[in-house]
Scaffold this motif. Structure first.
Motif, mmCIF file in Angstrom:
data_model
loop_
_atom_site.group_PDB
_atom_site.id
_atom_site.type_symbol
_atom_site.label_atom_id
_atom_site.label_comp_id
_atom_site.label_asym_id
_atom_site.label_seq_id
_atom_site.Cartn_x
_atom_site.Cartn_y
_atom_site.Cartn_z
ATOM 1 N N ALA A 1 0.833 -1.206 0.000
ATOM 2 C CA ALA A 1 0.000 0.000 0.000
ATOM 3 C C ALA A 1 0.866 1.253 0.000
ATOM 4 O O ALA A 1 0.556 2.252 -0.664
ATOM 5 C CB ALA A 1 -0.928 -0.005 1.213
ATOM 6 N N GLY A 2 1.981 1.202 0.740
ATOM 7 C CA GLY A 2 2.904 2.334 0.754
ATOM 8 C C GLY A 2 3.538 2.562 -0.606
ATOM 9 O O GLY A 2 3.709 3.710 -1.038
ATOM 10 N N VAL A 3 3.856 1.468 -1.293
ATOM 11 C CA VAL A 3 4.423 1.578 -2.636
ATOM 12 C C VAL A 3 3.442 2.264 -3.576
ATOM 13 O O VAL A 3 3.821 3.130 -4.384
ATOM 14 C CB VAL A 3 4.794 0.182 -3.184
ATOM 15 C CG1 VAL A 3 5.049 0.233 -4.690
ATOM 16 C CG2 VAL A 3 6.028 -0.356 -2.477
ATOM 17 N N MET A 4 2.154 1.905 -3.482
ATOM 18 C CA MET A 4 1.161 2.509 -4.368
ATOM 19 C C MET A 4 1.010 4.001 -4.120
ATOM 20 O O MET A 4 0.728 4.766 -5.044
ATOM 21 C CB MET A 4 -0.186 1.810 -4.210
ATOM 22 C CG MET A 4 -0.244 0.423 -4.832
ATOM 23 S SD MET A 4 0.385 0.355 -6.544
ATOM 24 C CE MET A 4 -0.696 1.536 -7.377
ATOM 25 N N VAL A 5 1.200 4.435 -2.872
ATOM 26 C CA VAL A 5 1.177 5.874 -2.583
ATOM 27 C C VAL A 5 2.290 6.567 -3.352
ATOM 28 O O VAL A 5 2.089 7.614 -3.981
ATOM 29 C CB VAL A 5 1.316 6.128 -1.068
ATOM 30 C CG1 VAL A 5 1.534 7.622 -0.804
ATOM 31 C CG2 VAL A 5 0.074 5.650 -0.332
ATOM 32 N N HIS A 6 3.485 5.977 -3.320
ATOM 33 C CA HIS A 6 4.611 6.559 -4.037
ATOM 34 C C HIS A 6 4.381 6.533 -5.550
ATOM 35 O O HIS A 6 4.727 7.491 -6.250
ATOM 36 C CB HIS A 6 5.900 5.802 -3.700
ATOM 37 C CG HIS A 6 6.432 6.095 -2.338
ATOM 38 N ND1 HIS A 6 6.883 7.342 -1.968
ATOM 39 C CD2 HIS A 6 6.588 5.302 -1.243
ATOM 40 C CE1 HIS A 6 7.301 7.307 -0.713
ATOM 41 N NE2 HIS A 6 7.131 6.082 -0.253
ATOM 42 N N VAL A 7 3.801 5.441 -6.042
ATOM 43 C CA VAL A 7 3.541 5.320 -7.474
ATOM 44 C C VAL A 7 2.576 6.410 -7.930
ATOM 45 O O VAL A 7 2.815 7.111 -8.925
ATOM 46 C CB VAL A 7 2.974 3.932 -7.816
ATOM 47 C CG1 VAL A 7 2.438 3.892 -9.247
ATOM 48 C CG2 VAL A 7 4.039 2.863 -7.631
ATOM 49 N N LEU A 8 1.471 6.554 -7.211
ATOM 50 C CA LEU A 8 0.472 7.556 -7.586
ATOM 51 C C LEU A 8 1.029 8.973 -7.445
ATOM 52 O O LEU A 8 0.777 9.839 -8.291
ATOM 53 C CB LEU A 8 -0.780 7.384 -6.721
ATOM 54 C CG LEU A 8 -1.565 6.088 -6.943
ATOM 55 C CD1 LEU A 8 -2.698 5.966 -5.930
ATOM 56 C CD2 LEU A 8 -2.129 6.034 -8.358
ATOM 57 N N ALA A 9 1.801 9.198 -6.373
ATOM 58 C CA ALA A 9 2.379 10.529 -6.170
ATOM 59 C C ALA A 9 3.365 10.864 -7.283
ATOM 60 O O ALA A 9 3.376 11.993 -7.808
ATOM 61 C CB ALA A 9 3.068 10.607 -4.812
ATOM 62 N N ALA A 10 4.183 9.886 -7.645
ATOM 63 C CA ALA A 10 5.160 10.123 -8.708
ATOM 64 C C ALA A 10 4.462 10.333 -10.041
ATOM 65 O O ALA A 10 4.857 11.202 -10.832
ATOM 66 C CB ALA A 10 6.133 8.949 -8.793
ATOM 67 N N ALA A 11 3.408 9.536 -10.314
ATOM 68 C CA ALA A 11 2.677 9.665 -11.572
ATOM 69 C C ALA A 11 2.029 11.036 -11.692
ATOM 70 O O ALA A 11 1.923 11.599 -12.789
ATOM 71 C CB ALA A 11 1.624 8.566 -11.671
ATOM 72 N N LEU A 12 1.600 11.590 -10.566
ATOM 73 C CA LEU A 12 0.953 12.904 -10.575
ATOM 74 C C LEU A 12 1.950 14.049 -10.443
ATOM 75 O O LEU A 12 1.567 15.214 -10.423
ATOM 76 C CB LEU A 12 -0.079 12.977 -9.443
ATOM 77 C CG LEU A 12 -1.251 11.991 -9.556
ATOM 78 C CD1 LEU A 12 -2.128 12.059 -8.306
ATOM 79 C CD2 LEU A 12 -2.078 12.284 -10.797
ATOM 80 N N GLY A 13 3.230 13.709 -10.323
ATOM 81 C CA GLY A 13 4.263 14.731 -10.260
ATOM 82 C C GLY A 13 4.561 15.237 -8.863
ATOM 83 O O GLY A 13 5.442 16.077 -8.682
ATOM 84 N N MET A 14 3.849 14.730 -7.841
ATOM 85 C CA MET A 14 4.061 15.235 -6.483
ATOM 86 C C MET A 14 5.418 14.820 -5.925
ATOM 87 O O MET A 14 6.049 15.565 -5.179
ATOM 88 C CB MET A 14 2.939 14.728 -5.576
ATOM 89 C CG MET A 14 1.578 15.354 -5.892
ATOM 90 S SD MET A 14 0.187 14.431 -5.194
ATOM 91 C CE MET A 14 0.747 14.076 -3.562
ATOM 92 N N SER A 15 5.878 13.622 -6.276
ATOM 93 C CA SER A 15 7.155 13.158 -5.742
ATOM 94 C C SER A 15 8.324 13.956 -6.286
ATOM 95 O O SER A 15 9.425 13.908 -5.742
ATOM 96 C CB SER A 15 7.350 11.670 -6.075
ATOM 97 O OG SER A 15 6.460 10.884 -5.325
ATOM 98 N N ALA A 16 8.101 14.686 -7.385
ATOM 99 C CA ALA A 16 9.171 15.520 -7.936
ATOM 100 C C ALA A 16 9.613 16.577 -6.929
ATOM 101 O O ALA A 16 10.744 17.064 -6.979
ATOM 102 C CB ALA A 16 8.703 16.180 -9.222
#
Length: 209
Positions: free
Chosen positions: A49-64
């Motif tokens: 579940a934690g990985v999916m948070v990172h995946v979605l955040a990165a896909a939306l540009g938030m992890s940038a």
């Protein structure tokens, strides 16, 4: 499809990366050894579940933001390191269950899930990993790069969950077959706690780039 290329290379690379030991692996093994497969599975699902948070955040540009803002990176890094060390202290303070009638009961599965989730989602290195690794398998002219990113993230997470659950099952069966006593389980937990402290310090000292 989706502008994704070299999918087989992505799957193989993802599996090899999942096998590499880290905080998630140690947590899954520790819970599987002490409370059985269900506990290990709960920890694995929490990390997933934690990985999916990172995946979605990165896909939306938030992890940038973590890749460009030193302050944001430091905040998340220190919070994650503190949480890992807090879990380590709990393992180091563990006592044999048979030592007293007031021994602590097994940890509820929802709390184990939460431990896996927080230990993963509070690790900024995971976010930076996805930002660096996944785009290598997306075409520059992909019609929807965010969708391609999410699809690859789901594939990565699915394969990782297969490995994590196999690890949980193996650890639980191995623990049951050798009939680990309370003292052995206690010292295994404490050894895991020491490793968690090392990982927490390593995370706290890690650099942004």
């Amino acid at each position: 499809m989706f502008g994704i290329h070299d999918i087989y290379l992505f799957v193989i690379s993802g599996l090899l990366l999942s096998i590499m030991p880290g905080p998630d692996t140690l947590l899954i093994m520790a819970r599987s050894a002490s409370q059985g497969f269900k506990a290990g599975s709960a920890a694995a699902l929490g990390t997933g579940a934690g990985v999916m948070v990172h995946v979605l955040a990165a896909a939306l540009g938030m992890s940038a933001i973590l890749a460009t803002s030193a302050t944001a990176f430091l905040v998340v890094k220190y919070v994650g390191a503190a949480y890992i060390i807090w879990m380590a202290i709990g393992l180091l303070r563990s006592k044999p269950r048979a030592a007293a009638a007031t021994a602590a009961p097994p940890l509820p599965l929802r709390k184990i899930f939460g431990q896996g989730f927080l230990s993963n989602v509070l690790n900024p290195k995971v976010a930076l990993f996805f930002l660096a690794f996944v785009p290598q398998f997306i075409d520059a002219d992909a019609p929807n790069k965010a969708l391609a990113f999410i699809v690859l993230g789901i594939i990565f997470n699915f394969n990782s969950m297969l490995w994590c659950h196999a690890l949980a099952l193996f650890t639980a069966r191995a623990s049951a077959s050798v009939k680990v006593g309370p003292k052995v389980a206690m010292w295994f937990g404490r050894a895991t706690g020491v490793l968690f402290i090392w990982l927490g310090i390593k995370l706290a000292l890690s650099k942004q780039h």
